[in-house]
Write a protein that holds these residues in place. Structure first.
Motif, PDB file in Angstrom:
ATOM      1  N   SER A 122       0.822  -1.206   0.000  1.00 30.26           N
ATOM      2  CA  SER A 122       0.000   0.000   0.000  1.00 30.26           C
ATOM      3  C   SER A 122       0.861   1.263   0.000  1.00 30.26           C
ATOM      4  CB  SER A 122      -0.918  -0.016   1.222  1.00 30.26           C
ATOM      5  OG  SER A 122      -1.723   1.142   1.250  1.00 30.26           O
ATOM      6  N   GLN A 123       1.875   1.300   0.850  1.00 28.40           N
ATOM      7  CA  GLN A 123       2.748   2.467   0.917  1.00 28.40           C
ATOM      8  C   GLN A 123       3.558   2.634  -0.365  1.00 28.40           C
ATOM      9  OE1 GLN A 123       5.083   2.028   4.491  1.00 28.40           O
ATOM     10  NE2 GLN A 123       3.260   1.763   5.773  1.00 28.40           N
ATOM     11  N   ARG A 129       1.391   4.118  -3.024  1.00 29.16           N
ATOM     12  CA  ARG A 129       1.191   5.542  -2.745  1.00 29.16           C
ATOM     13  C   ARG A 129       2.425   6.357  -3.150  1.00 29.16           C
ATOM     14  NH1 ARG A 129      -0.104   4.918   2.122  1.00 29.16           N
ATOM     15  NH2 ARG A 129      -2.319   4.616   1.700  1.00 29.16           N
ATOM     16  N   ASP A 139       2.621   9.253  -5.999  1.00 26.59           N
ATOM     17  CA  ASP A 139       3.180  10.577  -5.728  1.00 26.59           C
ATOM     18  C   ASP A 139       4.272  10.933  -6.743  1.00 26.59           C
ATOM     19  OD1 ASP A 139       1.520  10.839  -3.559  1.00 26.59           O
ATOM     20  OD2 ASP A 139       3.030  10.255  -2.078  1.00 26.59           O
ATOM     21  N   GLN A 155      -3.228   9.136  -9.960  1.00 27.91           N
ATOM     22  CA  GLN A 155      -3.772   7.989  -9.241  1.00 27.91           C
ATOM     23  C   GLN A 155      -3.693   6.776 -10.158  1.00 27.91           C
ATOM     24  OE1 GLN A 155      -7.871   8.260  -7.974  1.00 27.91           O
ATOM     25  NE2 GLN A 155      -7.677   6.524  -6.576  1.00 27.91           N
TER      26      GLN A 155
END
Length: 294
Positions: free
Chosen positions: A33-34, A37, A41, A46
């Protein structure tokens, strides 16, 4: 951008689930998940839509996956080509009825000969794109393999066969013609929960035909089909290799054999590449030697 994050995206794209992607990569769900993300970024877009029920790629995510999958595979293969011995994770998608491959000895001898290779076998009858789903190779019937794939024989010609237990035949008799199956209790196979039972295919005087039996028991599990047939539950229909031991012991009796012609067997298939990774090359060589020895 940290390029090490791209395999995370590919795993999420293949699995459509963060936990499954984490299990595949051997990391935690939070790491996946990280990582996604951080990748979002970095690109400023997205890439993944997350809900409590599903995970799917955005249009931008799909474009990125399509763009990087082949180059990443080429880099991985090039790095593996330069290793001294076959190593790494070999992901295979194998048909549930590929008995010669799944029986155990072939894979056991391969694992013994190549201790640095870890073999991850998914048994599935879905006609999936092995490249798009991140597999190195598949084991499929020759008739369903795409023409642009390399195919190495794993078995000889195959044939389907109808079979029942002696107890069932004693109580209900044996069919003389495939159409007589409509009067019998049958045990059928279906590929998925929302699909019709598989038609049973036969041949007479060189002309193929099929019988749409109405199974009393239907499943996508070959082992359950055989167990119900062994218990006298009806007539089932499966590859001869999967029932060979039961024919030899007399637990099952083959039926309608003169209406069942042979067809192309199973093949180890994989996409054409300039460099084949040593782990896959080792399996290809092993399969070829196994066929010669057998």
């Amino acid at each position: 951008m940290d390029l090490n994050l791209l395999p995370l995206l590919l795993a999420v794209a293949d699995e459509r689930n963060f936990r499954a992607a984490a299990d595949r990569l051997g990391v935690t769900r939070s790491a996946v998940s990280q990582g996604i993300r951080r990748l979002e970024d970095a690109v400023g877009l997205q890439l993944v839509m997350r809900t409590t029920r599903a995970v799917r790629l955005t249009e931008a995510g799909e474009r990125l996956v399509d763009s990087v999958r082949a180059p990443l595979r080429a880099v991985q293969d090039a790095l593996e080509v330069n290793t001294d011995a076959p190593s790494g994770r070999l992901r295979l998608a194998v048909s549930s009825i590929a008995e010669d491959f799944l029986s155990g000895p072939l894979l056991a001898r391969f694992a013994e000969a190549h201790p640095k290779v870890t073999v991850d076998v998914t048994v599935t009858d879905d006609e999936l794109d092995i490249v798009a789903h991140g597999y190195d190779a598949g084991v499929r019937l020759g008739e369903v393999i795409e023409q642009d794939m390399i195919a190495v024989p794993v078995s000889g010609p195959q044939s389907e066969v109808a079979a029942a237990s002696p107890g069932y035949i004693a109580h209900h008799g044996a069919p003389d013609h495939p159409k007589d199956l409509l009067k019998h209790r049958c045990i059928g196979w279906r590929p998925g929960p929302n699909t019709a039972p598989w038609r049973w295919e036969f041949e007479q005087d060189g002309k193929p035909f099929d019988v749409m039996v109405d199974p009393q028991v239907t499943t996508n599990d070959l082992r359950l089909m055989l167990r119900v047939a062994l218990a006298g539950g009806g007539i089932t229909f499966a590859p001869r290799d999967c029932m060979r031991e039961y024919f030899e012991s007399g637990a099952l009796v083959p039926l309608l054999t003169r209406y069942l012609p042979p067809f192309a067997g199973f093949y180890l298939c994989f996409p054409q590449r300039k460099h084949i990774a040593p782990k896959l090359r080792a399996l290809v060589d092993h399969v070829r030697q196994w066929r010669v020895a057998g």
